[in-house]
Design an enzyme around this catalytic site. Structure first.
Site, mmCIF file in Angstrom:
data_model
loop_
_atom_site.group_PDB
_atom_site.id
_atom_site.type_symbol
_atom_site.label_atom_id
_atom_site.label_comp_id
_atom_site.label_asym_id
_atom_site.label_seq_id
_atom_site.Cartn_x
_atom_site.Cartn_y
_atom_site.Cartn_z
ATOM 1 N N HIS A 51 0.846 -1.204 0.000
ATOM 2 C CA HIS A 51 0.000 0.000 0.000
ATOM 3 C C HIS A 51 0.871 1.241 0.000
ATOM 4 C CE1 HIS A 51 0.785 -0.487 4.302
ATOM 5 N NE2 HIS A 51 0.266 0.689 4.558
ATOM 6 N N HIS A 68 4.312 -4.513 10.779
ATOM 7 C CA HIS A 68 4.761 -3.837 12.010
ATOM 8 C C HIS A 68 4.888 -4.801 13.183
ATOM 9 C CE1 HIS A 68 4.265 0.410 10.669
ATOM 10 N NE2 HIS A 68 3.378 -0.135 9.840
ATOM 11 N N ASP A 72 5.788 4.726 5.033
ATOM 12 C CA ASP A 72 6.615 3.750 5.755
ATOM 13 C C ASP A 72 6.629 2.378 5.073
ATOM 14 O OD1 ASP A 72 3.865 3.552 6.668
ATOM 15 O OD2 ASP A 72 4.567 2.228 8.275
ATOM 16 N N HIS A 73 5.999 2.296 3.882
ATOM 17 C CA HIS A 73 6.052 1.063 3.090
ATOM 18 C C HIS A 73 6.632 1.310 1.697
ATOM 19 C CE1 HIS A 73 3.639 -1.268 6.028
ATOM 20 N NE2 HIS A 73 3.356 -0.041 6.405
ATOM 21 N N ASP A 98 -0.287 -3.917 6.176
ATOM 22 C CA ASP A 98 -0.942 -3.347 7.363
ATOM 23 C C ASP A 98 -2.418 -3.742 7.439
ATOM 24 O OD1 ASP A 98 1.439 -2.177 7.970
ATOM 25 O OD2 ASP A 98 0.797 -0.106 7.698
ATOM 26 N N HIS A 102 1.361 3.962 1.862
ATOM 27 C CA HIS A 102 1.928 4.724 2.982
ATOM 28 C C HIS A 102 3.453 4.811 2.909
ATOM 29 C CE1 HIS A 102 -1.875 4.171 5.667
ATOM 30 N NE2 HIS A 102 -1.966 5.204 4.845
ATOM 31 N N HIS A 150 -7.503 -0.388 5.493
ATOM 32 C CA HIS A 150 -6.423 0.471 6.006
ATOM 33 C C HIS A 150 -6.162 1.573 4.987
ATOM 34 C CE1 HIS A 150 -2.700 1.503 8.093
ATOM 35 N NE2 HIS A 150 -2.028 1.323 6.980
#
Ligand code: ZN
Ligand code: FE
Length: 256
Positions: A57, A172, A61-62, A134, A59, A115
């Site tokens: 996805h 995570h 942090d990915h 996530d 985001h 999400h």
């Protein structure tokens, strides 16, 4: 055919990076790319050369490492059709039911929105492994940022329907906090109590609690257990639709 080698490593604050390597073809995929330095370091440690990035996805942090890693390695970036415009360096957009080959294995794409609206999970049936980003966490699930609780519940049910022996990698390390919360929803679940002890031991020695399995999550993860009468009773929601029970559990976790 030898099994794919899978290397999990911590990234950023509490993210996990995952490298998937096929020794025969030399192909290596990074599941998401939270941070270019962290992925680079993990590749060097294993002596593997990056060929693919599989994005779950959009985001940051990915996807934060996508551009840099692609520039260095000319890797192919595969990612969700539903948020293609938001995935840096995307080469191939995939959605529900799509399949592609990695190291001679078929990778299946499952859309698991909630999400984010385009979130996908990568499932490799022949290796009994799924990469859930996530959507599903050990004893938890992602926050419902873009979708609805009903949508997220359906996505989790899709993952819950995979074989129990399926190994699940998630994005995570939230498991200790998730376990604490899970026990407030289902204090009498003995498997959950036992799992809490294992998690405490692992975290005390700095070890990851990921991956998990679908079977373990079905038995202990409250977000997959909205249909369980004891949980409905505790929430005073006996007979309510499962997705509404799920929504209440998610609400409580958000407040906690
Ligand atoms: Zn995310
Ligand atoms: Fe994340």
């Amino acid at each position: 055919m030898a099994k794919l080698e899978i290397h999990l490593f911590p990234c950023l604050d509490d993210n996990y990076g995952v490298l998937v390597h096929d020794a025969e073809t030399g192909m290596t995929a990074s599941i998401d790319a939270p941070d270019a330095d962290d992925v680079r370091e993990a590749l060097a440690e294993k002596g593997w050369k990056l060929t693919h990035i599989l994005t779950t996805h959009h985001h940051h942090d990915h996807t934060g490492g996508n551009a840099e890693l692609k520039a260095e390695t000319a890797s192919t970036i595969i990612g969700p059709k539903g948020e293609a415009a938001k995935i840096p360096g995307l080469d191939k957009a995939v959605g529900e039911g799509d399949t592609f080959q990695f190291g001679g294995r078929e990778v299946q794409v499952l859309e698991t929105p909630g999400h984010t609206l385009g979130h996908i999970t990568y499932y490799i049936p022949s290796e009994n492994v799924a990469f859930a980003g996530d959507t599903l966490f050990a004893l938890g699930c992602g926050r419902v940022f873009e979708g609805t609780p009903e949508m997220m519940h359906a996505s989790l049910q899709k993952l819950a329907a995979l074989p129990g022996a399926t190994t699940v990698y998630c994005g995570h390390e939230y498991t200790a906090a998730n376990a604490k919360f899970a026990l407030t929803i289902e204090p009498e679940n003995e498997e959950l109590q036992a799992r809490m002890k294992v998690i405490e031991r692992l975290r005390a020695s700095g070890k990851p609690t990921v991956p998990t399995t679908i079977g373990a999550e079905l038995a202990t993860n409250p977000f997959l257990r909205a249909h369980i009468p004891a949980i409905q009773q505790r929430l005073s929601m006996k007979g309510a639709p499962d997705w509404q029970v799920f929504a209440e559990i998610r609400e409580r976790k958000n407040r906690g």
